[in-house]
Design a protein around this motif. Structure first.
Motif, PDB file in Angstrom:
ATOM      1  N   VAL A  54       0.898  -1.091   0.207  1.00  0.00           N
ATOM      2  CA  VAL A  54       0.026   0.071   0.057  1.00  0.00           C
ATOM      3  C   VAL A  54       0.853   1.229   0.031  1.00  0.00           C
ATOM      4  N   ILE A  55       0.564   2.199  -1.036  1.00  0.00           N
ATOM      5  CA  ILE A  55       1.310   3.484  -0.921  1.00  0.00           C
ATOM      6  C   ILE A  55       0.911   4.468  -0.271  1.00  0.00           C
ATOM      7  N   TYR A  56       1.425   4.991   0.554  1.00  0.00           N
ATOM      8  CA  TYR A  56       0.741   5.977   1.940  1.00  0.00           C
ATOM      9  C   TYR A  56       1.410   7.316   1.502  1.00  0.00           C
ATOM     10  N   CYS A  57       0.619   8.492   1.574  1.00  0.00           N
ATOM     11  CA  CYS A  57       1.364   9.858   1.330  1.00  0.00           C
ATOM     12  C   CYS A  57       0.866  10.567   2.412  1.00  0.00           C
ATOM     13  N   ILE A  58       1.813  11.472   2.677  1.00  0.00           N
ATOM     14  CA  ILE A  58       1.434  12.585   3.958  1.00  0.00           C
ATOM     15  C   ILE A  58       1.301  13.645   3.214  1.00  0.00           C
ATOM     16  N   ASP A  59       0.423  14.830   3.865  1.00  0.00           N
ATOM     17  CA  ASP A  59       0.011  15.948   3.462  1.00  0.00           C
ATOM     18  C   ASP A  59       1.086  17.039   3.374  1.00  0.00           C
ATOM     19  N   SER A  60       2.060  17.075   4.216  1.00  0.00           N
ATOM     20  CA  SER A  60       3.176  18.307   4.128  1.00  0.00           C
ATOM     21  C   SER A  60       4.356  17.718   4.713  1.00  0.00           C
ATOM     22  N   SER A  61       5.456  18.520   4.556  1.00  0.00           N
ATOM     23  CA  SER A  61       6.633  18.204   4.793  1.00  0.00           C
ATOM     24  C   SER A  61       6.971  19.216   6.072  1.00  0.00           C
ATOM     25  N   GLY A  62       6.034  20.348   6.192  1.00  0.00           N
ATOM     26  CA  GLY A  62       6.255  21.351   7.337  1.00  0.00           C
ATOM     27  C   GLY A  62       5.052  21.105   8.256  1.00  0.00           C
ATOM     28  N   GLY A  63       5.402  21.732   9.484  1.00  0.00           N
ATOM     29  CA  GLY A  63       4.551  21.874  10.542  1.00  0.00           C
ATOM     30  C   GLY A  63       4.531  20.631  11.545  1.00  0.00           C
ATOM     31  N   ARG A  64       3.944  20.859  12.614  1.00  0.00           N
ATOM     32  CA  ARG A  64       4.100  19.783  13.772  1.00  0.00           C
ATOM     33  C   ARG A  64       3.097  18.720  13.462  1.00  0.00           C
ATOM     34  N   SER A  65       1.970  18.926  12.890  1.00  0.00           N
ATOM     35  CA  SER A  65       0.780  17.951  12.575  1.00  0.00           C
ATOM     36  C   SER A  65       1.031  17.424  11.245  1.00  0.00           C
ATOM     37  N   ILE A  66       0.942  16.203  11.077  1.00  0.00           N
ATOM     38  CA  ILE A  66       1.051  15.342   9.895  1.00  0.00           C
ATOM     39  C   ILE A  66       0.116  14.532   9.713  1.00  0.00           C
ATOM     40  N   THR A  67      -0.500  14.479   8.431  1.00  0.00           N
ATOM     41  CA  THR A  67      -1.572  13.452   8.302  1.00  0.00           C
ATOM     42  C   THR A  67      -1.311  12.583   7.043  1.00  0.00           C
ATOM     43  N   ILE A  68      -1.344  11.368   7.447  1.00  0.00           N
ATOM     44  CA  ILE A  68      -1.471  10.477   6.044  1.00  0.00           C
ATOM     45  C   ILE A  68      -3.048  10.489   5.648  1.00  0.00           C
ATOM     46  N   ASN A  69      -2.890  11.148   4.524  1.00  0.00           N
ATOM     47  CA  ASN A  69      -4.270  11.564   3.716  1.00  0.00           C
ATOM     48  C   ASN A  69      -4.564  10.849   2.483  1.00  0.00           C
ATOM     49  N   PHE A  70      -3.743   9.916   1.945  1.00  0.00           N
ATOM     50  CA  PHE A  70      -4.049   9.263   0.715  1.00  0.00           C
ATOM     51  C   PHE A  70      -3.394   8.008   1.086  1.00  0.00           C
ATOM     52  N   ALA A  71      -3.910   6.891   0.486  1.00  0.00           N
ATOM     53  CA  ALA A  71      -3.569   5.500   0.250  1.00  0.00           C
ATOM     54  C   ALA A  71      -3.928   4.830  -1.109  1.00  0.00           C
ATOM     55  N   TYR A  72      -3.175   4.081  -1.375  1.00  0.00           N
ATOM     56  CA  TYR A  72      -3.382   3.233  -2.551  1.00  0.00           C
ATOM     57  C   TYR A  72      -3.029   1.893  -2.572  1.00  0.00           C
ATOM     58  N   ASP A  73      -3.888   1.073  -2.646  1.00  0.00           N
ATOM     59  CA  ASP A  73      -3.529  -0.481  -2.283  1.00  0.00           C
ATOM     60  C   ASP A  73      -3.348  -1.191  -3.871  1.00  0.00           C
ATOM     61  N   THR A  74      -1.984  -1.422  -3.898  1.00  0.00           N
ATOM     62  CA  THR A  74      -1.649  -1.709  -5.331  1.00  0.00           C
ATOM     63  C   THR A  74      -2.120  -3.309  -5.698  1.00  0.00           C
ATOM     64  N   LYS A  75      -2.275  -4.218  -4.400  1.00  0.00           N
ATOM     65  CA  LYS A  75      -3.055  -5.556  -4.687  1.00  0.00           C
ATOM     66  C   LYS A  75      -4.767  -5.398  -5.162  1.00  0.00           C
ATOM     67  N   THR A  76      -5.279  -4.430  -4.981  1.00  0.00           N
ATOM     68  CA  THR A  76      -6.700  -4.336  -5.139  1.00  0.00           C
ATOM     69  C   THR A  76      -7.184  -3.211  -6.184  1.00  0.00           C
ATOM     70  N   GLY A  77      -6.280  -2.069  -5.955  1.00  0.00           N
ATOM     71  CA  GLY A  77      -6.706  -0.916  -6.629  1.00  0.00           C
ATOM     72  C   GLY A  77      -7.643   0.047  -5.908  1.00  0.00           C
ATOM     73  N   LYS A  78      -7.686  -0.156  -4.940  1.00  0.00           N
ATOM     74  CA  LYS A  78      -8.538   0.659  -3.940  1.00  0.00           C
ATOM     75  C   LYS A  78      -7.669   1.923  -3.353  1.00  0.00           C
ATOM     76  N   GLN A  79      -8.572   2.920  -3.331  1.00  0.00           N
ATOM     77  CA  GLN A  79      -7.674   4.057  -2.694  1.00  0.00           C
ATOM     78  C   GLN A  79      -8.680   4.817  -1.912  1.00  0.00           C
ATOM     79  N   TRP A  80      -8.053   5.435  -0.721  1.00  0.00           N
ATOM     80  CA  TRP A  80      -8.911   6.240   0.320  1.00  0.00           C
ATOM     81  C   TRP A  80      -8.057   7.045   1.158  1.00  0.00           C
TER      82      TRP A  80
END
Length: 325
Positions: A256-282
């Motif tokens: 699963v590929i996970y992306c974070i929203d920003s490189s700056g700031g104290r608060s970080i959110t993983i706001n995107f995921a894509y499952d290469t096994k199923t094609g699902k993203q959320w």
């Protein structure tokens, strides 16, 4: 494409069969090679070939063990734990890593300082030596690198050769380049993570092996994720994701590929995921805190099940919790 449960099981069987066939092919190659090589004429080339095949055996065995260990609980990330700061001896940007297969040592740490104009990699025996600044060994690479996306996978260091579309495969045991893998359609230094830093190509390792995350100026400047066949030194599959320049960083865990929203700031959110096994993203909407307010490197270590960050010259890890089956 969305795969059924039976198709996924078939894929797993195919992958193990492929590994078996590769092992068998290497074994036959050794047998035939020993039968045909004359005692003196090709002694040097035989030893080089034998050494490379031995390293392939090691990678196959260790990757298989990692697959078997994680296959029953390799799910999606549920949460990110509290950070642990290990050291503060690096430059503002840079990369630090371990070999998840353990071939180079389970405690060995490799460091690549800065994101450009450098070609020296430091090796430290363990975290204590890393904190003390006592390197066990240094490697002088034949090329400089771009970004902070270098990784060690087995006895090899993989990195983006500066201002080129090539991934260099450098053998840490022989201290030689074994291959250069071209990423077609990659645009050097043009489309990158939001912090810049020549971060247009980012290598990653998970339970399935080696990946490269990369950007192109085409197709709305999206991030691409490509699976790399480390035995044949070739890209075998590529997935198209969201615009790269809106991401802080990305990593791969359990396919699963996970992306974070920003490189700056104290608060970080993983706001995107894509499952290469199923094609699902959320949108996982997983939040965590970076007390140092900046990161230039985010990697996943499948052996330790943690995220490794490089942030303002500090080396930090975050334990990960995965969903239950």
């Amino acid at each position: 494409m969305i795969y059924s449960k039976s198709q996924l099981q078939g894929y797993k069987m195919f992958r193990y069969l492929l590994l078996f066939c590769l092992q068998l092919g290497l074994l036959l190659g050794d047998v035939l090679g020993n039968a045909s090589i004359k005692p003196r004429a090709k002694r040097a080339s035989y030893h080089h070939s034998h050494s490379s095949k031995h390293l392939l055996y090691e990678i196959i065995d260790e990757q298989h063990d990692l697959d078997k260990t994680k296959e029953n609980h390799c799910t999606n990330i549920k949460s990110v734990g509290k950070p642990v700061t290990h050291n503060a001896r690096q430059q503002y940007q840079g990369a630090w890593m371990k070999d998840p297969l353990g071939i180079m040592g389970t405690d060995t740490i490799f460091v690549m300082k800065s994101y450009h104009l450098q070609n020296v990699v430091e090796e430290f025996e363990n975290m204590d030596m890393f904190k003390a600044g006592v390197a066990r060994k240094t490697y002088t690479l034949p090329y400089t690198w771009d970004g902070t996306g270098g990784v060690v996978y087995g006895p090899y260091l993989y990195f983006n050769r500066a201002n080129t579309p090539y991934i260099v495969k450098y053998n840490l045991k022989t201290e030689r380049v074994e291959a250069q893998i071209r990423v077609s359609d990659y645009t050097a230094r043009k489309n990158h993570y939001d912090w810049g830093g020549y971060s247009a190509m980012d290598l990653a390792v998970d339970e399935q092996g080696l990946w490269v995350l990369w950007g192109s100026t085409g197709n709305s400047k999206r991030l691409y994720a490509s699976k790399i066949d480390v035995y044949n030194n070739a890209i075998i599959r590529t997935y198209t994701l969201e615009p790269m320049n809106s991401m802080g960083n990305a990593f791969v865990a359990c396919g699963v590929i996970y992306c974070i929203d920003s490189s700056g700031g104290r608060s970080i959110t993983i706001n995107f995921a894509y499952d290469t096994k199923t094609g699902k993203q959320w949108n996982p909407n997983i939040q965590f805190t970076n007390q140092y307010g900046y990161n230039s490197m985010v990697d996943y270590n499948p052996e330790k099940e943690c995220c490794m960050l490089g942030t303002r010259g500090r080396q930090v890890t975050y334990p990960l919790t995965f969903e239950e089956h």
